[in-house]
Design a protein around this motif. Sequence first.
Motif, short mmCIF file in Angstrom:
data_model
loop_
_atom_site.label_atom_id
_atom_site.label_comp_id
_atom_site.label_asym_id
_atom_site.label_seq_id
_atom_site.Cartn_x
_atom_site.Cartn_y
_atom_site.Cartn_z
N THR A 102 -30.63 -7.21 -17.49
CA THR A 102 -30.90 -7.71 -18.66
C THR A 102 -30.52 -9.25 -18.67
O THR A 102 -30.86 -9.90 -19.70
N ASN A 103 -29.43 -9.34 -17.79
CA ASN A 103 -28.80 -10.88 -17.96
C ASN A 103 -27.83 -11.09 -19.09
O ASN A 103 -27.32 -12.09 -19.23
N ARG A 104 -27.63 -9.72 -19.61
CA ARG A 104 -26.61 -9.83 -20.67
C ARG A 104 -25.27 -9.78 -20.10
O ARG A 104 -24.76 -9.17 -19.34
N THR A 105 -24.33 -10.82 -20.72
CA THR A 105 -22.86 -10.87 -20.46
C THR A 105 -22.18 -9.74 -21.07
O THR A 105 -22.26 -9.85 -22.57
N LEU A 106 -21.50 -9.06 -20.59
CA LEU A 106 -20.86 -8.05 -21.05
C LEU A 106 -19.29 -8.46 -21.74
O LEU A 106 -18.59 -9.06 -21.01
N PRO A 107 -19.03 -8.37 -23.15
CA PRO A 107 -17.92 -8.84 -23.74
C PRO A 107 -16.52 -7.97 -23.22
O PRO A 107 -16.84 -6.82 -22.68
N TYR A 115 -9.81 -18.64 -19.36
CA TYR A 115 -10.90 -18.38 -18.83
C TYR A 115 -11.12 -16.86 -18.51
O TYR A 115 -10.08 -16.34 -17.69
N CYS A 116 -12.34 -16.18 -18.40
CA CYS A 116 -12.43 -14.79 -17.93
C CYS A 116 -13.44 -14.92 -16.75
O CYS A 116 -14.17 -15.86 -16.46
N VAL A 117 -13.16 -13.93 -15.86
CA VAL A 117 -14.19 -13.70 -14.97
C VAL A 117 -15.26 -12.78 -15.66
O VAL A 117 -15.09 -11.59 -16.16
N ASN A 118 -16.40 -13.25 -16.02
CA ASN A 118 -17.43 -12.42 -16.67
C ASN A 118 -18.48 -11.66 -15.94
O ASN A 118 -18.80 -12.06 -14.73
N TYR A 119 -18.95 -10.76 -16.41
CA TYR A 119 -19.83 -9.75 -15.75
C TYR A 119 -21.12 -9.78 -16.69
O TYR A 119 -21.16 -9.49 -17.78
N PHE A 120 -22.27 -10.06 -15.70
CA PHE A 120 -23.64 -9.84 -16.38
C PHE A 120 -24.67 -9.08 -15.85
O PHE A 120 -24.54 -8.64 -14.67
N SER A 164 -19.58 -16.29 -13.38
CA SER A 164 -19.88 -14.85 -13.97
C SER A 164 -20.88 -14.09 -12.97
O SER A 164 -21.53 -15.02 -12.25
N VAL A 165 -20.63 -12.82 -12.65
CA VAL A 165 -21.20 -12.32 -11.57
C VAL A 165 -21.83 -11.24 -11.96
O VAL A 165 -21.64 -10.78 -12.89
N ASN A 166 -22.64 -10.30 -11.04
CA ASN A 166 -23.28 -9.11 -11.50
C ASN A 166 -23.22 -8.17 -10.42
O ASN A 166 -23.95 -7.20 -10.10
N ASP A 167 -22.03 -8.20 -9.53
CA ASP A 167 -21.59 -7.05 -8.94
C ASP A 167 -20.06 -7.11 -8.73
O ASP A 167 -19.44 -7.88 -8.68
N ALA A 168 -19.72 -5.68 -8.67
CA ALA A 168 -18.38 -5.27 -8.68
C ALA A 168 -17.30 -6.06 -7.81
O ALA A 168 -16.30 -6.34 -7.98
N ARG A 169 -17.85 -6.05 -6.50
CA ARG A 169 -16.92 -6.43 -5.30
C ARG A 169 -16.85 -8.03 -5.42
O ARG A 169 -15.62 -8.34 -5.34
N SER A 170 -17.87 -8.73 -5.87
CA SER A 170 -17.57 -10.20 -6.12
C SER A 170 -16.79 -10.43 -7.39
O SER A 170 -15.94 -11.47 -7.23
N TYR A 171 -16.83 -9.65 -8.34
CA TYR A 171 -16.27 -9.91 -9.44
C TYR A 171 -14.55 -9.69 -8.88
O TYR A 171 -13.71 -10.41 -9.52
N LEU A 172 -14.36 -8.49 -8.12
CA LEU A 172 -12.97 -8.39 -7.91
C LEU A 172 -12.45 -9.57 -7.04
O LEU A 172 -11.27 -10.13 -7.08
N THR A 173 -13.39 -10.18 -6.10
CA THR A 173 -13.11 -11.27 -5.49
C THR A 173 -12.70 -12.44 -6.15
O THR A 173 -11.70 -13.41 -5.72
N ALA A 174 -13.42 -12.70 -7.10
CA ALA A 174 -13.42 -13.66 -8.00
C ALA A 174 -11.95 -13.60 -8.76
O ALA A 174 -11.22 -14.60 -8.98
N ALA A 175 -11.57 -12.49 -9.03
CA ALA A 175 -10.19 -12.36 -9.78
C ALA A 175 -9.18 -12.57 -9.16
O ALA A 175 -8.16 -13.29 -9.25
#
Length: 283
Positions: free
Chosen positions: A198-203, A189-194, A222-233
């Motif tokens: 555009t709602n586009r998920t970045l590969p 599983y990946c922590v995805n970022y969109f 999948s999130v669209n904020d870097a701080r939340s992305y870090l927290t999820a990881a």
Amino acid sequence: MDQLSAMRAFIRVVETGNFTRASDALRMPKATVTNLIQGLEAHLHTQLLNRTTRRVVVTTDGALVVERATRIIAEVDELDGSLSNATGSPSGRLRVEMAGAFADWIVIPALCDFYRKYPDIRIDLGVGDRTVDYLAENVDCALRGGSSGDQSLIARRVSEMGMITCAAPLYIEKFGVPETLSALETDHYCVNYFQAQTNRTLPFEFRKDGATVAVTGRYMISVNDARSYLTAAQAGLGIARLPYFLIPDDLRTGKLIQILPEWDIEPVPLYIVYPSNRHLSNK
């Protein structure tokens, strides 16, 4: 009539599409903006705008005037800026937009040093990764990671972010470590970022021996904020690609562990972005 003020008001009404947004951007009463436009029309003996209850439309003569007026105002601002630069330090309000991670980890910690050098600058800092209407919101510039894709904006590259692939011990204990990119895509599983715009998920893109491989993995979040992305990881919700500046302490303490180190990640460029028709002052 102050012809320069009238031209500035006219240009801003055209840019924003109505008198209310123009008055907000110019920080003057709507009645003042209206009087300036009416005075300019009277001075030029022509109608510049067709007004309705919902919006304004530029007339043929108005289109010619806004083109010439924009050049005149830019030249006046450039003259003012060059003289200010020769006689004193930059001053005034600077409205800037950027993502929360850039604000919290990069910009705000550096502001004390900045103000020692530029004490007369006031910064209005908008935090978020939303789409910005630069003209309507009177935004001077934004700090963005990656290219904006908006051809109406000018982007000046100022730096880049080194990236690293990592996961939390909690995730590794449960799912293990992928040995290949195929395993990353199918067994993990990946922590995805969109992108918020555009709602586009970045590969996940990896490089090795001149080849680039894009991986779009399964995800729990999948999130669209870097701080939340870090927290999820950090919470073990998946494998993540993170800017190195966010996680040196996490890597040192083992809160996050690098994986797939044999695969390189292209650094993400950082740009200062601003509208192409906005003159840059000393600020």
